[in-house]
Design an enzyme around this catalytic site. Structure first.
Site, mmCIF file in Angstrom:
data_model
loop_
_atom_site.group_PDB
_atom_site.id
_atom_site.type_symbol
_atom_site.label_atom_id
_atom_site.label_comp_id
_atom_site.label_asym_id
_atom_site.label_seq_id
_atom_site.Cartn_x
_atom_site.Cartn_y
_atom_site.Cartn_z
ATOM 1 C CG ASP A 79 -4.840 12.006 17.114
ATOM 2 O OD1 ASP A 79 -5.893 11.467 17.491
ATOM 3 O OD2 ASP A 79 -3.722 11.472 17.259
ATOM 4 C CD GLU A 88 -8.426 -0.068 3.763
ATOM 5 O OE1 GLU A 88 -8.883 0.752 2.945
ATOM 6 O OE2 GLU A 88 -7.658 0.252 4.694
ATOM 7 N NE ARG A 142 -8.370 13.328 2.925
ATOM 8 C CZ ARG A 142 -8.481 12.030 2.647
ATOM 9 N NH1 ARG A 142 -9.224 11.635 1.621
ATOM 10 N NH2 ARG A 142 -7.874 11.131 3.392
ATOM 11 C CG ASN A 148 -6.044 11.620 8.933
ATOM 12 O OD1 ASN A 148 -6.351 12.547 9.675
ATOM 13 N ND2 ASN A 148 -5.195 11.765 7.927
ATOM 14 N N GLY A 165 -10.076 3.577 12.153
ATOM 15 C CA GLY A 165 -9.420 4.051 13.373
ATOM 16 C C GLY A 165 -10.337 4.683 14.398
ATOM 17 C CG ASN A 194 -1.899 1.136 1.245
ATOM 18 O OD1 ASN A 194 -1.856 2.030 0.400
ATOM 19 N ND2 ASN A 194 -2.787 1.136 2.223
#
Length: 400
Positions: free
Chosen positions: A289, A385, A247, A217, A334, A13
């Protein structure tokens, strides 16, 4: 002595400054996969470092490169392959599986890498310029230096290829839609894995209406019916949908016109604003975070958390409307897996839909965190994933 080695699958990845890897062993005579190695190369382009761990998360090796070598993905990837080869005694890497963020409109299944496929994927770089080139880099390197190794590309957009046309179409001139300016969706490998795990445990939901919240995130939601994606919050890019770490999520396009006209911001400045300076970081002025924000007594931190939960709950309702119902709610990734507070805040806003959590089950991170009188069950399902990619590589090679 029987020297037959287990088949093993390398999963890569690749990001702009990192290369995460995992190695999965296939049990002899079985399709079961077991994680045996994982780690990453971080700091690519500056001062790169390598760390690898075994299945119990024990650190096995560390390495670092000087500034010159830290810019060479060839050198670092070859180091990784050599280390894996010297470390694995009973296993043989038979294929490498890759996460590729964009498969475009026509690649709805994992594909064995060929020169023609690589060329097609290169044509999609303008659709994901911050991700696609880095995803493809190790594929090119392996194809050049190890042509004997089979490679499989798995697309983050593929799971969403089942969505109806109205879920993918923007109200733009048809010529732009025909060129591929449409909604693609991302986090598909996560949604595929989570939906399969849920349905294996709760088969009665196989034909149900499920909303999966991939909250990390980078965050998005997906409406899943009959095991297929029906709608999702990310769109043409991974900027759309709910606010994320840095974002913005969905924003009135008129804001961008205003910033360009009145603030004289150019393309690069707008891109930096939306991708790197917005979201939780932008609202809080403190951190991207969620754990830091949850623990902070800064009112701006609370505002960022509240906004995040408000927007996620709003999108859960929108996803339910897209597919005509809600039979289960799932949290993953997460934040989704590790924050009882966020799950509870979102659930409270969805009480009218029949969502209600059991406080003890939620705080102890159980699989089913629903209250006994909840009309809609809520689950926490860890995503993987990398495992999904390894399974695709195994199945594709077995079918060849």
């Amino acid at each position: 002595m029987n020297m037959t080695k287990h088949k093993a699958y390398l999963v890569l990845n690749a990001g702009s400054s990192s290369l995460k890897f995992s190695v999965f062993r296939q049990a002899t005579g079985s399709t079961e996969l077991q994680t045996i190695l994982s780690g990453q190369i971080a700091g690519i382009g500056s001062l790169a470092t390598f760390e690898a761990k075994d299945a119990s998360r024990r650190v096995l090796a560390k390495h670092s490169w000087n500034e010159s070598d830290s810019n060479s993905r060839d050198i670092m990837l070859q180091y990784l392959l050599d280390w894996i080869s010297s470390t694995l005694v009973d296993d043989q890497i038979v294929a490498a599986g890759h996460r590729v963020v964009h498969g475009g409109r026509f690649l709805g299944l994992p594909m064995k890498v060929t020169p023609a496929l690589l060329n097609d994927l290169e044509q999609l770089v303008p659709l994901a310029p911050l991700h696609q080139p880095h995803n493809l880099a190790p594929i090119h390197i392996l194809a050049r230096n190890h042509p004997e190794l089979d490679q499989v590309a798995c697309f983050d957009t593929a799971f969403h290829s089942t969505q109806p046309k109205q879920a993918k179409t923007y109200a733009l001139p048809r010529a732009l839609s025909d060129e591929g300016v449409c909604k693609y969706g991302f986090h598909g490998l996560s949604y595929e894995y989570v939906s399969k795990q849920l349905l294996a445990t709760r088969p009665e939901l196989a034909s149900g209406h499920i909303v999966i919240c991939h909250l990390g995130n980078g965050s998005s939601l997906c409406a899943v019916k009959d095991g297929r994606s029906m709608d999702t919050t990310m769109g043409f890019t991974a900027l759309d949908g709910v606010p994320m770490g840095t974002r913005s999520g969905s924003i009135d396009p008129g804001v961008l016109l205003y910033l360009m006209r009145e603030k004289k911001m150019d393309l690069e400045a707008i891109e930096d604003l939306l991708y790197r300076r917005s979201g939780l970081l932008g609202v809080s002025g403190l951190s991207n975070d969620m754990k830091v924000l949850e623990e902070s007594d800064d009112p701006h931190a609370k505002e960022a958390v509240d906004l995040f939960c408000f927007r996620v709950a709003k999108e859960v309702a929108a996803m339910a409307a897209s597919m005509g119902g809600l039979d289960a709610l799932v949290f993953t990734a997460g934040i989704g897996e590790n924050s009882p507070y966020i799950r509870n805040m979102i659930a409270q806003r969805l009480a009218w839909l029949g969502v209600k959590l059991d406080a003890d089950a939620n705080s102890s991170r159980q699989f089913n965190i629903s209250a006994t009188d909840a009309r809609v069950p809520t689950f926490v399902v860890p995503t993987n994933e990398e495992m999904m990619i390894a399974k695709h590589a195994m199945n594709l090679l077995a079918a060849a």
